[in-house]
Design a protein around this motif. Structure first.
Motif, mmCIF file in Angstrom:
data_model
loop_
_atom_site.group_PDB
_atom_site.id
_atom_site.type_symbol
_atom_site.label_atom_id
_atom_site.label_comp_id
_atom_site.label_asym_id
_atom_site.label_seq_id
_atom_site.Cartn_x
_atom_site.Cartn_y
_atom_site.Cartn_z
ATOM 1 N N THR A 251 -9.094 -10.880 -34.007
ATOM 2 C CA THR A 251 -8.302 -11.084 -32.612
ATOM 3 C C THR A 251 -7.105 -10.436 -32.806
ATOM 4 O O THR A 251 -6.333 -10.139 -34.057
ATOM 5 C CB THR A 251 -8.046 -12.715 -32.595
ATOM 6 N N ASP A 253 -3.335 -10.906 -30.454
ATOM 7 C CA ASP A 253 -2.587 -11.763 -29.356
ATOM 8 C C ASP A 253 -1.074 -11.260 -29.086
ATOM 9 O O ASP A 253 -0.571 -10.988 -30.133
ATOM 10 C CB ASP A 253 -2.625 -13.016 -30.015
ATOM 11 N N GLU A 258 -4.888 -10.110 -24.785
ATOM 12 C CA GLU A 258 -5.501 -11.040 -25.707
ATOM 13 C C GLU A 258 -6.982 -10.000 -26.015
ATOM 14 O O GLU A 258 -7.830 -9.701 -25.121
ATOM 15 C CB GLU A 258 -6.005 -12.225 -25.028
ATOM 16 N N HIS A 260 -10.688 -9.917 -28.486
ATOM 17 C CA HIS A 260 -11.330 -10.327 -29.262
ATOM 18 C C HIS A 260 -12.517 -9.242 -29.771
ATOM 19 O O HIS A 260 -13.012 -8.662 -29.014
ATOM 20 C CB HIS A 260 -12.305 -11.560 -28.610
#
Length: 379
Positions: A251, A253, A258, A260
């Motif tokens: 991940t 951030d 964002e 993934h």
């Protein structure tokens, strides 16, 4: 959908597309109220990546309108076509001042305009296909181990591995050290295999919470793509994982982004026999050697329901014994419909994905129906 990207964010979008191009051959675009989502999944369904750009990332962001019983329009395009627009990242930074992305459902066209210096405008019209929403099922909060490190640290570590290396093993050692080692199959002759292993001290990471003696093996190609983006964006990378065979989740951030990346991991046959569940779900029994490597047997169809309480389980990815040479023609016949580029079934299994249909459209078969069809095909 209409959005305008200005300044250095155009290059950020280009880096994201380069990273996604290492995952799959198709790019999924989904405008939402939370931002524009770009996703990709590989042909074997063992890798999934998602980039969500928040509305603040854009100079102008209009996701479009949706009715009370319909969702916003989503589509997919060929990755090579989209990547060709952002092929040269240095050129984007020097010459492009603004990028316009316009989705025209009626014309079945995705329009990208690059507004360059000296009044030059480059317009690209890409054909697309309307698609369902494909989402990997995972939960980072339920993972038992996690690592957080600067992207540069991990990028400098993997540079010691050859570009052709397929898998790498991440593990823990004495004193809390973290190791990276090229994966070597058990049947390989030690005298003909070169092993590269690096050890990183615990204080080089921003945070470490891992079980002693834990290790996972995952594909390096997709991981390199995410590291390139994270290092260029100067973002720390967090790794969430459980035991071998459970998906590993990477991940990134940021306030406007964002990211993934979900990858299948190589399964430890000893861990498959354990009954306790991890990552909030229970294990599925390992398939027998007679079970065909059918990707559809590990796909999950979910009806559109934001309030759904049940989460489908993620499969394990067992390491299967190599098949005799004489059985290869039969395997080719069984996998005649498989997508080229699927990894060997002795390595990784496909992840579970949820296929979410737009309300009002005929939904896909339920999980029981999919498994039943596969069972009939094997009998």
């Amino acid at each position: 959908m209409k959005c305008v990207i200005a300044g250095g964010n155009v290059k950020v979008l280009g880096r994201a597309v380069h990273s996604l191009s290492r995952i799959g051959d198709e790019l999924y675009l989904e405008p939402t109220e939370s931002g524009l989502s770009l996703r990709a999944v590989n042909s074997s369904r063992s890798g999934f990546a998602s980039f969500l750009f928040a509305p603040l990332f854009f100079q102008l962001y209009e996701p479009g309108s949706a009715g009370p019983e319909t969702e916003l329009f989503r589509c997919k395009v060929h990755m090579k076509s989209f990547l060709g627009i952002f092929r040269s990242l240095p050129s984007l930074e020097k010459s492009v001042g603004k990028c316009l992305i316009l989705l025209k459902p009626r014309a079945s066209r995705l329009v990208l305009q690059l507004h360059c210096k000296y009044g030059v405008t480059k317009t690209h019209n890409l054909a697309f296909q309307e698609c369902e929403r494909l989402q990997a099922v995972f939960d980072t909060q339920s993972c038992t181990s996690h690592l957080c490190a600067p992207a540069r640290l991990l990028a400098e570590a993997v540079v010691h591995f050859p570009p052709t290396l397929a898998e790498v093993t991440l593990g823990t050692g004495p004193g809390g050290k973290i190791s990276l080692r090229n994966y070597v199959e058990d049947e390989a002759e030690p005298s003909k295999t070169m092993v590269t292993e690096l050890w990183l001290a615990e204080d080089e990471f921003q945070s470490v919470a891992v079980a002693p003696g834990s290790h996972i093996t995952f594909c390096l190609k997709e991981f390199r793509g995410l590291l390139s983006f994270a290092e260029a964006s100067n973002l720390p990378l967090t790794i969430h994982f459980d035991e071998p065979g459970r998906p590993v989740i990477f991940t990134l951030d940021d306030t406007v982004l964002e990211v993934h990346l979900v990858l299948a991991t190589l399964s430890d046959l000893q861990s498959n026999s354990q009954s306790p569940s991890t990552n909030g779900v229970s294990h599925l029994p390992a398939p027998s050697d007679d079970f065909a490597d059918d990707l559809e047997s590990y796909m999950v169809a979910m009806e559109t329901s934001e309030g759904g309480s049940e989460r489908p389980p993620s499969p394990t990815f067992p390491l299967r014994a190599p098949q005799p040479a004489q059985s290869e023609p039969e395997e080719e016949e069984e996998e005649e419909g498989a997508v080229p580029g699927t990894p060997p079934h002795k390595k990784f299994r496909s992840l579970f994905f949820g296929s979410v249909m737009t309300p009002g459209r005929p939904g896909p078969a339920t999980t029981q129906e999919v498994l039943a069809e596969d069972s009939e095909g094997e009998s």
